[in-house]
Scaffold this motif. Sequence first.
Motif: not given
Length: 240
Positions: A96-100, A138-142, A144-148
């Motif tokens: 559900e909600v995951l932080v980097i 990884l989901s697109p949102e995740l 992007k989080m990893v890339h950033d």
Amino acid sequence: MLKNHPYKLYKVMQTFGLVDEHPIIRLGLQIFLRQHFQEIVIYSSGSLDYFSKLPAQETIDLIIFGLNADSKLNWLKQVEHCKYQYPKAVLIVHGEVLVIETVLQLLKLGVKGIVFKQNDPNELLDCIKKINNGHIYLSPELEKMVHDKIIASKNSNKLLRQNQPGLHVLTLRQYLLATYLIKGMKTSEIARQLKLTASTISSTKSVILKKMKVTNVIELGVVLKNENHSSKNHISKANT
């Protein structure tokens, strides 16, 4: 776009395990997966304990592990336990909600795919397909989080390197003295070698430590060893 016809999986991925505390989610996943994959066996439970009761000859090829925001158990410990019990199983986290930080730790534990429950269910199909072809998903949102996170880390390391002193701040004599110091030579020995007074050696040593932003000879040795050899060509030849 994903096609609606059933996927054909390799033989290594014929038995699925679904783990989620919510029975409705498990039921929905079972129905959805059976609509899209041929000849698969699905075992479903609210905990990993159920799988330990399966016949000894039965193996789990792929586990979809549901992580819920209201779960009272530690997510990472659950996943780590899952990998320990089923080391050969491909593991997908359905969260559900995951932080980097959690995402990075899940990847380190060997999780091959991470998707959000709130996303289009077709994403889970794409995840399984890519994992089946040897990729991590990884989901697109995740993603992007990893890339950033990676970019931020690179920029931070670059800034740190820019703020670190290099050998170019030392004169040739200072560099030579520094090499003697890290070898453990005494002040009197260095003075004889360089034909200087002991007081000059001591004062120059203080200048070197200050320039290299270290407090002792041990730290100086670490800095010098980590310096790129090419930077030696840029040492100033000015005298002290």
